[in-house]
Motif scaffolding. Structure first.
Motif, PDB file in Angstrom:
ATOM      1  N   SER A 203       0.719  -1.185  -0.052  1.00  0.00           N
ATOM      2  CA  SER A 203       0.046  -0.164   0.029  1.00  0.00           C
ATOM      3  C   SER A 203       1.013   1.298  -0.035  1.00  0.00           C
ATOM      4  N   LYS A 204       1.949   1.277   0.750  1.00  0.00           N
ATOM      5  CA  LYS A 204       2.772   2.289   1.085  1.00  0.00           C
ATOM      6  C   LYS A 204       3.729   2.699  -0.451  1.00  0.00           C
ATOM      7  N   ILE A 205       4.099   1.490  -1.122  1.00  0.00           N
ATOM      8  CA  ILE A 205       4.349   1.532  -2.350  1.00  0.00           C
ATOM      9  C   ILE A 205       3.639   2.233  -3.424  1.00  0.00           C
ATOM     10  N   ARG A 206       2.625   1.850  -3.348  1.00  0.00           N
ATOM     11  CA  ARG A 206       1.492   2.602  -4.305  1.00  0.00           C
ATOM     12  C   ARG A 206       1.521   3.764  -3.836  1.00  0.00           C
ATOM     13  N   LEU A 207       1.528   4.437  -2.636  1.00  0.00           N
ATOM     14  CA  LEU A 207       1.595   5.746  -2.169  1.00  0.00           C
ATOM     15  C   LEU A 207       2.739   6.498  -2.700  1.00  0.00           C
ATOM     16  N   ALA A 208       3.866   5.820  -2.657  1.00  0.00           N
ATOM     17  CA  ALA A 208       5.187   6.236  -3.266  1.00  0.00           C
ATOM     18  C   ALA A 208       4.940   6.608  -4.880  1.00  0.00           C
ATOM     19  N   CYS A 209       4.351   5.688  -5.537  1.00  0.00           N
ATOM     20  CA  CYS A 209       4.034   5.882  -6.970  1.00  0.00           C
ATOM     21  C   CYS A 209       3.497   7.184  -7.380  1.00  0.00           C
ATOM     22  N   ASP A 210       2.525   7.629  -6.483  1.00  0.00           N
ATOM     23  CA  ASP A 210       1.632   8.663  -6.699  1.00  0.00           C
ATOM     24  C   ASP A 210       2.238  10.014  -6.199  1.00  0.00           C
ATOM     25  N   LEU A 211       3.325  10.002  -5.301  1.00  0.00           N
ATOM     26  CA  LEU A 211       3.814  11.283  -4.860  1.00  0.00           C
ATOM     27  C   LEU A 211       4.237  11.942  -5.873  1.00  0.00           C
ATOM     28  N   SER A 212       3.987  13.481  -5.619  1.00  0.00           N
ATOM     29  CA  SER A 212       4.527  14.307  -6.891  1.00  0.00           C
ATOM     30  C   SER A 212       6.112  14.437  -6.819  1.00  0.00           C
ATOM     31  N   GLU A 213       6.612  14.356  -8.182  1.00  0.00           N
ATOM     32  CA  GLU A 213       7.884  14.652  -8.355  1.00  0.00           C
ATOM     33  C   GLU A 213       8.602  15.540  -7.626  1.00  0.00           C
ATOM     34  N   THR A 214       7.955  16.378  -6.999  1.00  0.00           N
ATOM     35  CA  THR A 214       8.718  17.667  -6.394  1.00  0.00           C
ATOM     36  C   THR A 214       8.337  17.965  -5.000  1.00  0.00           C
ATOM     37  N   ILE A 215       7.837  16.737  -4.450  1.00  0.00           N
ATOM     38  CA  ILE A 215       7.597  16.377  -3.035  1.00  0.00           C
ATOM     39  C   ILE A 215       9.242  16.765  -2.249  1.00  0.00           C
ATOM     40  N   PRO A 216       9.294  17.272  -0.917  1.00  0.00           N
ATOM     41  CA  PRO A 216      10.489  17.446  -0.393  1.00  0.00           C
ATOM     42  C   PRO A 216      10.715  15.966   0.282  1.00  0.00           C
ATOM     43  N   VAL A 217      12.026  15.776   0.266  1.00  0.00           N
ATOM     44  CA  VAL A 217      12.232  14.329   0.869  1.00  0.00           C
ATOM     45  C   VAL A 217      11.594  13.964   2.243  1.00  0.00           C
ATOM     46  N   GLN A 218      11.744  15.245   3.015  1.00  0.00           N
ATOM     47  CA  GLN A 218      11.178  14.914   4.331  1.00  0.00           C
ATOM     48  C   GLN A 218       9.863  14.822   4.348  1.00  0.00           C
ATOM     49  N   SER A 219       9.007  15.245   3.596  1.00  0.00           N
ATOM     50  CA  SER A 219       7.562  15.021   3.517  1.00  0.00           C
ATOM     51  C   SER A 219       7.288  13.618   3.114  1.00  0.00           C
ATOM     52  N   ALA A 220       8.049  13.283   2.080  1.00  0.00           N
ATOM     53  CA  ALA A 220       8.104  11.855   1.589  1.00  0.00           C
ATOM     54  C   ALA A 220       8.366  10.916   2.849  1.00  0.00           C
ATOM     55  N   ALA A 221       9.403  11.333   3.543  1.00  0.00           N
ATOM     56  CA  ALA A 221       9.549  10.292   4.663  1.00  0.00           C
ATOM     57  C   ALA A 221       8.553  10.175   5.739  1.00  0.00           C
ATOM     58  N   THR A 222       7.928  11.602   5.951  1.00  0.00           N
ATOM     59  CA  THR A 222       6.716  11.557   6.887  1.00  0.00           C
ATOM     60  C   THR A 222       5.589  10.681   6.315  1.00  0.00           C
ATOM     61  N   LEU A 223       5.320  10.372   5.058  1.00  0.00           N
ATOM     62  CA  LEU A 223       4.066   9.941   4.763  1.00  0.00           C
ATOM     63  C   LEU A 223       4.490   8.413   4.446  1.00  0.00           C
ATOM     64  N   LEU A 224       5.598   7.919   3.969  1.00  0.00           N
ATOM     65  CA  LEU A 224       6.297   6.711   3.993  1.00  0.00           C
ATOM     66  C   LEU A 224       6.797   5.964   4.957  1.00  0.00           C
ATOM     67  N   GLY A 225       7.331   6.578   5.865  1.00  0.00           N
ATOM     68  CA  GLY A 225       8.084   6.222   6.805  1.00  0.00           C
ATOM     69  C   GLY A 225       9.567   6.147   6.668  1.00  0.00           C
ATOM     70  N   ASN A 226      10.341   6.328   7.608  1.00  0.00           N
ATOM     71  CA  ASN A 226      11.845   6.277   7.187  1.00  0.00           C
ATOM     72  C   ASN A 226      12.665   5.502   7.886  1.00  0.00           C
ATOM     73  N   GLY A 227      11.941   4.352   8.612  1.00  0.00           N
ATOM     74  CA  GLY A 227      12.433   3.323   9.408  1.00  0.00           C
ATOM     75  C   GLY A 227      12.695   3.564  10.935  1.00  0.00           C
ATOM     76  N   THR A 228      12.008   4.811  11.191  1.00  0.00           N
ATOM     77  CA  THR A 228      12.195   5.098  12.772  1.00  0.00           C
ATOM     78  C   THR A 228      11.761   4.045  13.395  1.00  0.00           C
ATOM     79  N   HIS A 229      10.522   3.318  13.001  1.00  0.00           N
ATOM     80  CA  HIS A 229       9.947   2.342  13.949  1.00  0.00           C
ATOM     81  C   HIS A 229      10.484   0.818  13.578  1.00  0.00           C
ATOM     82  N   VAL A 230      11.570   0.954  12.806  1.00  0.00           N
ATOM     83  CA  VAL A 230      12.183  -0.196  12.494  1.00  0.00           C
ATOM     84  C   VAL A 230      11.504  -1.266  12.144  1.00  0.00           C
ATOM     85  N   SER A 231      10.450  -1.123  11.241  1.00  0.00           N
ATOM     86  CA  SER A 231       9.576  -2.028  10.711  1.00  0.00           C
ATOM     87  C   SER A 231       9.813  -2.204   9.066  1.00  0.00           C
TER      88      SER A 231
END
Length: 303
Positions: A203-231
């Motif tokens: 589901s999150k990979i599908r979300l990644a497909c749809d993210l704007s090409e210009t979205i800041p990386v920090q916003s992408a990390a917030t939406l997709l997760g950046n491994g903070t929860h180690v899952s």
């Protein structure tokens, strides 16, 4: 496309090189967030040596098993994981216990399935080490899926962890199959998705497909997760999004990935293992390879 065992093993080794450099690179940015962000913005290369973590330690075992058996032999793989376990490499708490118990003689099937009250681990450990499998079996995507699953099950039995491992392995296989072409981020991720079991990861990979090409990386990390929860579900989609953005540029892919902070050694290991197959090892900056601690003696001479 690599078809002999020797050429397939070379592809796996190349992925391991990208994974291990990414792992060690990301590990050097575990600093106060303000300090890390300022260094990343400045593109400040960390001082050497860059020590690798459990991501690489376990990927080394995977490549050894591929070299010896030509496939994932689960019993031999988990034996290697336990034998090569190094408590100084940053393993997660669950893996400390699991590998110690296996080393003491308990069957891996019982130990892995007993974790977290019997649901199994959905940590990112199965995904962080799997890229060389995608490189080795790239000509057969169904085999990539089954072998990635086998490699995950010995430590991570939760469906999300298995989905994360499959996603990374398939992404690596597509990077090998697409060498010389330049798919868009969306095109690349859409090639991966059909092989990933339905899950939060997919589901999150599908979300990644749809993210704007210009979205800041920090916003992408917030939406997709950046491994903070180690899952797996909090790690793999972001790492694949980063790799897909710079499939032909290892350095840019790693700077983008580490900019998301979070579990930065693991996200960089995943992205590095994928992108190195597209760029070739020559695409990894020489200074970065030299800064990473040497892999165990003999690892570059399997062929």
């Amino acid at each position: 496309m690599a078809t002999t065992k020797e050429t397939r093993l070379l592809c796996a080794q190349n992925s391991l090189e990208g994974l291990s450099v990414g792992d060690a690179f990301g590990e050097r940015f575990f600093l106060h967030p303000d300090v890390a962000e300022s260094l990343i913005v400045a593109r400040a290369i960390p001082a050497s040596p860059w020590y690798y973590t459990d991501d690489t330690q376990m990927a080394l075992s995977i490549v050894r098993i591929l070299q010896e058996y030509g496939e994932i032999n689960q019993d031999r793989l988990v034996e290697s994981f336990a034998k090569e376990y190094d408590s100084e490499r940053g393993y997660g708490a669950a893996m400390h216990g699991l590998l110690t118990r296996i080393r003491d003689g308990e069957p891996w099937q019982k130990v892995a399935s007993s974790l977290f009250g019997g649901q199994g681990s959905y940590g990112n450990g199965a995904a962080m080490r799997v890229a060389p499998i995608g490189a080795f079996f790239a000509e057969d995507l169904d085999l990539v899926v089954s072998q990635a699953r086998s490699s995950a099950e010995v430590t991570h039995t939760h469906p999300e962890a298995i989905a994360g491992a499959i996603a990374v392995a398939v992404a690596t296989a597509w990077a090998a199959r697409l060498q010389g072409s330049m798919p868009s981020k969306q095109e690349f991720l859409n090639l991966v998705l059909p092989y990933v079991p339905e899950s939060e990861v997919s589901s999150k990979i599908r979300l990644a497909c749809d993210l704007s090409e210009t979205i800041p990386v920090q916003s992408a990390a917030t939406l997709l997760g950046n491994g903070t929860h180690v899952s797996a579900q909090d790690t793999v989609p972001f790492a694949l999004w980063c790799a897909a953005h710079h499939l032909n540029n290892y350095e840019e892919a790693l700077w983008l990935t580490v900019s998301g902070l979070g579990d930065r050694d693991t996200t960089c290991a995943i992205a590095g293992g994928i992108v190195a197959i597209s760029t070739g090892v020559e695409g990894i900056p020489t200074a970065w390879v030299q800064a990473r601690e040497s892999l165990p003696k003999g690892q570059k001479n399997w062929l």
